[in-house]
Scaffold this active site. Sequence first.
Site, PDB file in Angstrom:
ATOM      1  N   LYS A   1       0.830  -1.219   0.000  1.00 16.69           N
ATOM      2  CA  LYS A   1       0.000   0.000   0.000  1.00 16.69           C
ATOM      3  C   LYS A   1       0.861   1.265   0.000  1.00 16.69           C
ATOM      4  O   LYS A   1       0.629   2.180  -0.783  1.00 16.69           O
ATOM      5  CB  LYS A   1      -0.928   0.017   1.235  1.00 16.69           C
ATOM      6  CG  LYS A   1      -1.873  -1.182   1.304  1.00 16.69           C
ATOM      7  CD  LYS A   1      -2.810  -1.098   2.504  1.00 16.69           C
ATOM      8  CE  LYS A   1      -2.110  -1.132   3.845  1.00 16.69           C
ATOM      9  NZ  LYS A   1      -1.402  -2.417   4.131  1.00 16.69           N
TER      10      LYS A   1
ATOM     11  N   ARG B   1      -9.483   0.720   8.639  1.00 18.52           N
ATOM     12  CA  ARG B   1      -9.092  -0.652   8.950  1.00 18.52           C
ATOM     13  C   ARG B   1     -10.198  -1.392   9.700  1.00 18.52           C
ATOM     14  O   ARG B   1     -10.031  -2.580  10.011  1.00 18.52           O
ATOM     15  CB  ARG B   1      -7.847  -0.625   9.837  1.00 18.52           C
ATOM     16  CG  ARG B   1      -6.531  -0.952   9.135  1.00 18.52           C
ATOM     17  CD  ARG B   1      -5.419  -0.736  10.153  1.00 18.52           C
ATOM     18  NE  ARG B   1      -4.205  -1.430   9.864  1.00 18.52           N
ATOM     19  CZ  ARG B   1      -3.152  -0.886   9.242  1.00 18.52           C
ATOM     20  NH1 ARG B   1      -3.208   0.344   8.789  1.00 18.52           N
ATOM     21  NH2 ARG B   1      -2.055  -1.587   9.084  1.00 18.52           N
TER      22      ARG B   1
ATOM     23  N   ARG C   1      11.417  -5.256   4.966  1.00 23.42           N
ATOM     24  CA  ARG C   1      11.139  -3.844   4.658  1.00 23.42           C
ATOM     25  C   ARG C   1      12.176  -2.912   5.287  1.00 23.42           C
ATOM     26  O   ARG C   1      12.525  -3.049   6.453  1.00 23.42           O
ATOM     27  CB  ARG C   1       9.738  -3.474   5.168  1.00 23.42           C
ATOM     28  CG  ARG C   1       9.446  -1.969   5.081  1.00 23.42           C
ATOM     29  CD  ARG C   1       7.982  -1.646   5.122  1.00 23.42           C
ATOM     30  NE  ARG C   1       7.243  -2.295   6.204  1.00 23.42           N
ATOM     31  CZ  ARG C   1       5.924  -2.390   6.244  1.00 23.42           C
ATOM     32  NH1 ARG C   1       5.192  -1.886   5.264  1.00 23.42           N
ATOM     33  NH2 ARG C   1       5.329  -2.983   7.263  1.00 23.42           N
TER      34      ARG C   1
ATOM     35  N   ARG D   1      11.434  -0.833  10.725  1.00 21.18           N
ATOM     36  CA  ARG D   1      10.410  -0.461  11.709  1.00 21.18           C
ATOM     37  C   ARG D   1      10.427  -1.430  12.890  1.00 21.18           C
ATOM     38  O   ARG D   1      10.567  -2.633  12.699  1.00 21.18           O
ATOM     39  CB  ARG D   1       9.028  -0.455  11.050  1.00 21.18           C
ATOM     40  CG  ARG D   1       8.774   0.832  10.283  1.00 21.18           C
ATOM     41  CD  ARG D   1       7.544   0.745   9.409  1.00 21.18           C
ATOM     42  NE  ARG D   1       6.404   0.076  10.028  1.00 21.18           N
ATOM     43  CZ  ARG D   1       5.253  -0.134   9.401  1.00 21.18           C
ATOM     44  NH1 ARG D   1       5.085   0.280   8.146  1.00 21.18           N
ATOM     45  NH2 ARG D   1       4.259  -0.742   9.998  1.00 21.18           N
TER      46      ARG D   1
ATOM     47  N   ARG E   1      -0.160  -8.901  13.435  1.00 20.53           N
ATOM     48  CA  ARG E   1      -0.824  -7.902  12.583  1.00 20.53           C
ATOM     49  C   ARG E   1      -1.636  -8.574  11.477  1.00 20.53           C
ATOM     50  O   ARG E   1      -2.711  -8.100  11.119  1.00 20.53           O
ATOM     51  CB  ARG E   1       0.216  -6.952  11.981  1.00 20.53           C
ATOM     52  CG  ARG E   1       0.650  -5.890  12.984  1.00 20.53           C
ATOM     53  CD  ARG E   1       2.026  -5.355  12.724  1.00 20.53           C
ATOM     54  NE  ARG E   1       2.185  -4.723  11.431  1.00 20.53           N
ATOM     55  CZ  ARG E   1       3.353  -4.580  10.811  1.00 20.53           C
ATOM     56  NH1 ARG E   1       4.455  -5.032  11.366  1.00 20.53           N
ATOM     57  NH2 ARG E   1       3.403  -3.986   9.650  1.00 20.53           N
TER      58      ARG E   1
HETATM   59  P1  ADP Z   1       1.478  -1.651   7.449  1.00 16.27           P
HETATM   60  O1  ADP Z   1       2.017  -0.720   6.381  1.00 16.27           O
HETATM   61  O2  ADP Z   1       2.431  -2.748   7.738  1.00 16.27           O
HETATM   62  O3  ADP Z   1       0.110  -2.114   7.158  1.00 16.27           O
HETATM   63  P2  ADP Z   1       0.893   0.701   9.030  1.00 16.27           P
HETATM   64  O4  ADP Z   1       2.028   1.647   8.973  1.00 16.27           O
HETATM   65  O5  ADP Z   1      -0.268   0.976   8.160  1.00 16.27           O
HETATM   66  O6  ADP Z   1       1.456  -0.778   8.770  1.00 16.27           O
HETATM   67  O7  ADP Z   1       0.366   0.575  10.520  1.00 16.27           O
HETATM   68  C1  ADP Z   1       1.250   0.313  11.588  1.00 16.27           C
HETATM   69  C2  ADP Z   1       0.453   0.201  12.868  1.00 16.27           C
HETATM   70  O8  ADP Z   1      -0.196   1.456  13.135  1.00 16.27           O
HETATM   71  C3  ADP Z   1      -0.672  -0.818  12.865  1.00 16.27           C
HETATM   72  O9  ADP Z   1      -0.217  -2.126  13.175  1.00 16.27           O
HETATM   73  C4  ADP Z   1      -1.599  -0.234  13.943  1.00 16.27           C
HETATM   74  O10 ADP Z   1      -1.091  -0.504  15.237  1.00 16.27           O
HETATM   75  C5  ADP Z   1      -1.477   1.256  13.702  1.00 16.27           C
HETATM   76  N1  ADP Z   1      -2.493   1.740  12.737  1.00 16.27           N
HETATM   77  C6  ADP Z   1      -2.256   2.284  11.522  1.00 16.27           C
HETATM   78  N2  ADP Z   1      -3.402   2.598  10.903  1.00 16.27           N
HETATM   79  C7  ADP Z   1      -4.404   2.230  11.746  1.00 16.27           C
HETATM   80  C8  ADP Z   1      -5.815   2.265  11.669  1.00 16.27           C
HETATM   81  N3  ADP Z   1      -6.465   2.748  10.595  1.00 16.27           N
HETATM   82  N4  ADP Z   1      -6.519   1.796  12.737  1.00 16.27           N
HETATM   83  C9  ADP Z   1      -5.901   1.306  13.814  1.00 16.27           C
HETATM   84  N5  ADP Z   1      -4.579   1.224  13.952  1.00 16.27           N
HETATM   85  C10 ADP Z   1      -3.818   1.679  12.922  1.00 16.27           C
HETATM   86  P1  ADP Z   2       2.182  -1.907   3.157  1.00 15.68           P
HETATM   87  O1  ADP Z   2       2.170  -0.404   3.171  1.00 15.68           O
HETATM   88  O2  ADP Z   2       0.966  -2.488   2.508  1.00 15.68           O
HETATM   89  O3  ADP Z   2       2.470  -2.512   4.488  1.00 15.68           O
HETATM   90  P2  ADP Z   2       4.731  -1.598   1.721  1.00 15.68           P
HETATM   91  O4  ADP Z   2       4.432  -0.754   0.530  1.00 15.68           O
HETATM   92  O5  ADP Z   2       5.458  -0.986   2.843  1.00 15.68           O
HETATM   93  O6  ADP Z   2       3.387  -2.359   2.215  1.00 15.68           O
HETATM   94  O7  ADP Z   2       5.546  -2.873   1.193  1.00 15.68           O
HETATM   95  C1  ADP Z   2       5.987  -3.882   2.074  1.00 15.68           C
HETATM   96  C2  ADP Z   2       7.380  -4.341   1.616  1.00 15.68           C
HETATM   97  O8  ADP Z   2       7.248  -5.086   0.402  1.00 15.68           O
HETATM   98  C3  ADP Z   2       8.358  -3.200   1.297  1.00 15.68           C
HETATM   99  O9  ADP Z   2       9.655  -3.587   1.710  1.00 15.68           O
HETATM  100  C4  ADP Z   2       8.283  -3.060  -0.229  1.00 15.68           C
HETATM  101  O10 ADP Z   2       9.522  -2.625  -0.784  1.00 15.68           O
HETATM  102  C5  ADP Z   2       7.958  -4.475  -0.673  1.00 15.68           C
HETATM  103  N1  ADP Z   2       7.062  -4.522  -1.841  1.00 15.68           N
HETATM  104  C6  ADP Z   2       6.006  -3.706  -2.104  1.00 15.68           C
HETATM  105  N2  ADP Z   2       5.391  -4.060  -3.254  1.00 15.68           N
HETATM  106  C7  ADP Z   2       6.068  -5.138  -3.722  1.00 15.68           C
HETATM  107  C8  ADP Z   2       5.907  -5.985  -4.890  1.00 15.68           C
HETATM  108  N3  ADP Z   2       4.931  -5.769  -5.783  1.00 15.68           N
HETATM  109  N4  ADP Z   2       6.774  -7.010  -5.040  1.00 15.68           N
HETATM  110  C9  ADP Z   2       7.762  -7.222  -4.124  1.00 15.68           C
HETATM  111  N5  ADP Z   2       7.966  -6.476  -3.023  1.00 15.68           N
HETATM  112  C10 ADP Z   2       7.128  -5.444  -2.816  1.00 15.68           C
END
Ligand code: ADP
Ligand code: ADP
Length: 220
Positions: free
Chosen positions: A13, A88, A127, A160, A171
């Site tokens: 995302k 979410r 990541r 992170r 998660r």
């Molecule tokens: P990821 O990219 O791995 O999905 P995020 O950066 O979006 O992780 O979120 C990291 C953490 O921040 C989540 O595990 C949660 O604890 C909190 N968080 C982020 N967005 C939300 C949301 N919309 N509602 C509740 N908690 C959230």
């Molecule tokens: P989210 O925000 O959904 O948690 P991220 O965009 O941070 O996901 O991506 C999670 C990890 O996967 C990052 O290290 C990113 O570089 C990698 N990644 C994202 N998209 C792809 C893809 N299409 N193929 C392989 N690796 C990817």
Amino acid sequence: MNVILLGPPGAGKGTQAKLLVEQTGLTHVSSGDLFRAALREGTELGMLAKSYMDRGALVPDEVVIGMVMERIKQPDCAIGVIFDGFPRTIDQAKALKIEMAQHEKAIDAVLYMDVAREVLLRRIAGRQTCKVCGAIFNIYYFPSYKAGICDICGGKLYQRSDDTMETAQRRLDVYFEQTMPLIEHYRGEGNLREIDGRQDIGQVTEGMMQALGIDIAESP
Ligand code: ADP
Ligand code: ADP
Ligand code: ZN
């Protein structure tokens, strides 16, 4: 135009949001980034969020909703928003809909991407994020040219603290329980578009642009 990126942690995302911003000029709103910024600034909101994030739990709805609703009142969001990591839960989705309707706006598309759990865990574990510009890399799939250094700005890359295997597992469980119901929710609203998240980063972006009905701009 207002777009939601929906999918499990590690689906891509954040990566896609940044690419879509370049293509569309919309404003990126990531709830996770907002919490991490609050934490860096040492605010009460940041401290509160951290206690949930470190456990892999969701931050309570009223806290997240309040924060995101404040953010989308800023002038840069008037042009349209790419929501990343929000909503979410069903309650977050409902609150967003009400707030948008009050400003005669609506969600135009929900781009849903999915990837197998093993791949998600590997993507999360690998990541790396730039401390300076926020660019996202992956030690397995998308490594920076120089280890630990951002290709774009030369900043230091960090992992992170919630990207451990244990927290990632939690998660993903939380996603299945609390966030997956949003798929059917938005399917019912008629604006869900599914994109295969297993593809290369560029192919996913192309799929998303197609789903939005926008021609992809040639990179300069
Ligand atoms: P990821 O990219 O791995 O999905 P995020 O950066 O979006 O992780 O979120 C990291 C953490 O921040 C989540 O595990 C949660 O604890 C909190 N968080 C982020 N967005 C939300 C949301 N919309 N509602 C509740 N908690 C959230
Ligand atoms: P989210 O925000 O959904 O948690 P991220 O965009 O941070 O996901 O991506 C999670 C990890 O996967 C990052 O290290 C990113 O570089 C990698 N990644 C994202 N998209 C792809 C893809 N299409 N193929 C392989 N690796 C990817
Ligand atoms: Zn950088």
